[in-house]
Design a protein around this motif. Sequence first.
Motif, PDB file in Angstrom:
ATOM      1  N   ALA A   1      37.231  26.962  73.019  1.00 32.68           N
ATOM      2  CA  ALA A   1      36.469  27.303  71.824  1.00 32.68           C
ATOM      3  C   ALA A   1      35.928  26.054  71.144  1.00 32.68           C
ATOM      4  N   GLU A   2      36.734  25.025  71.069  1.00 34.95           N
ATOM      5  CA  GLU A   2      36.334  23.783  70.426  1.00 34.95           C
ATOM      6  C   GLU A   2      36.888  22.631  71.223  1.00 34.95           C
ATOM      7  N   SER A   3      36.215  21.523  71.160  1.00 41.24           N
ATOM      8  CA  SER A   3      36.761  20.338  71.798  1.00 41.24           C
ATOM      9  C   SER A   3      36.878  19.244  70.753  1.00 41.24           C
ATOM     10  N   THR A   4      37.924  18.474  70.854  1.00 42.74           N
ATOM     11  CA  THR A   4      38.127  17.358  69.955  1.00 42.74           C
ATOM     12  C   THR A   4      37.549  16.124  70.619  1.00 42.74           C
ATOM     13  N   HIS A   5      36.791  15.373  69.866  1.00 44.28           N
ATOM     14  CA  HIS A   5      36.237  14.133  70.387  1.00 44.28           C
ATOM     15  C   HIS A   5      37.260  13.025  70.214  1.00 44.28           C
TER      16      HIS A   5
ATOM     17  N   SER B   1      32.595   6.619  62.167  1.00 43.32           N
ATOM     18  CA  SER B   1      31.345   6.790  61.436  1.00 43.32           C
ATOM     19  C   SER B   1      30.455   7.824  62.121  1.00 43.32           C
ATOM     20  N   ALA B   2      30.353   7.733  63.438  1.00 39.62           N
ATOM     21  CA  ALA B   2      29.525   8.679  64.191  1.00 39.62           C
ATOM     22  C   ALA B   2      30.067  10.103  64.087  1.00 39.62           C
ATOM     23  N   GLU B   3      31.373  10.253  64.071  1.00 40.71           N
ATOM     24  CA  GLU B   3      31.982  11.583  64.013  1.00 40.71           C
ATOM     25  C   GLU B   3      31.978  12.180  62.607  1.00 40.71           C
ATOM     26  N   SER B   4      32.075  11.325  61.591  1.00 43.06           N
ATOM     27  CA  SER B   4      32.224  11.818  60.220  1.00 43.06           C
ATOM     28  C   SER B   4      30.957  11.734  59.387  1.00 43.06           C
ATOM     29  N   GLY B   5      30.037  10.863  59.785  1.00 44.93           N
ATOM     30  CA  GLY B   5      28.839  10.651  58.983  1.00 44.93           C
ATOM     31  C   GLY B   5      29.038   9.647  57.861  1.00 44.93           C
TER      32      GLY B   5
ATOM     33  N   GLN C   1      39.553  16.804  61.332  1.00 45.17           N
ATOM     34  CA  GLN C   1      38.913  17.945  61.987  1.00 45.17           C
ATOM     35  C   GLN C   1      39.739  19.216  61.808  1.00 45.17           C
ATOM     36  N   GLU C   2      41.047  19.087  61.774  1.00 39.37           N
ATOM     37  CA  GLU C   2      41.900  20.255  61.583  1.00 39.37           C
ATOM     38  C   GLU C   2      41.937  20.702  60.122  1.00 39.37           C
TER      39      GLU C   2
END
Length: 154
Positions: free
Chosen positions: A44-48, A63-67, A100-101
């Motif tokens: 369903a989802e993947s964690t980077h 930074s890329a993952e969170s903005g 993410q969780e």
Amino acid sequence: MRFCRGTVLGRSAAGMAVLLALGACYEEDDQTLPSAAPGESVAAESTHWLEIDDSRSPETFLSAESGLPAQTLAPLLGALSAHYRESPRMIANRVLQLWQEYPDTPLERIMADLVPARDAPEESLGPVAQQYRVLRAGGAGHADAVAAAMGQRE
């Protein structure tokens, strides 16, 4: 998966044997794995994760993952790295997983709140993060989960 029923070959010609053997074989769908459309993930989802061979710095990855700007994340990651035994790469992976969780808490707050007191002994972030996850899953808020996971009582 291909199954062949046992065939009894008599003394017939080789051509007849091939026809009988082919007629006894059939295809059956493999029902053990869920099917996914082409290009669609079964999960369903993947964690980077920041992989060990990734050339990006942990700050750039976060930074890329969170903005968030890497300049904002760098001092927080530095403070965490100064205390916890894990590498900055692994610390980045752990805090990203927590965020993410539990996206109701900003990433920079999670990172800042996981920085222990200066006189605290060096430890592993893994057990702290795991206890935080268990407490949050049990209904605790961020502040209570951090305090309990880090052994603090308010």
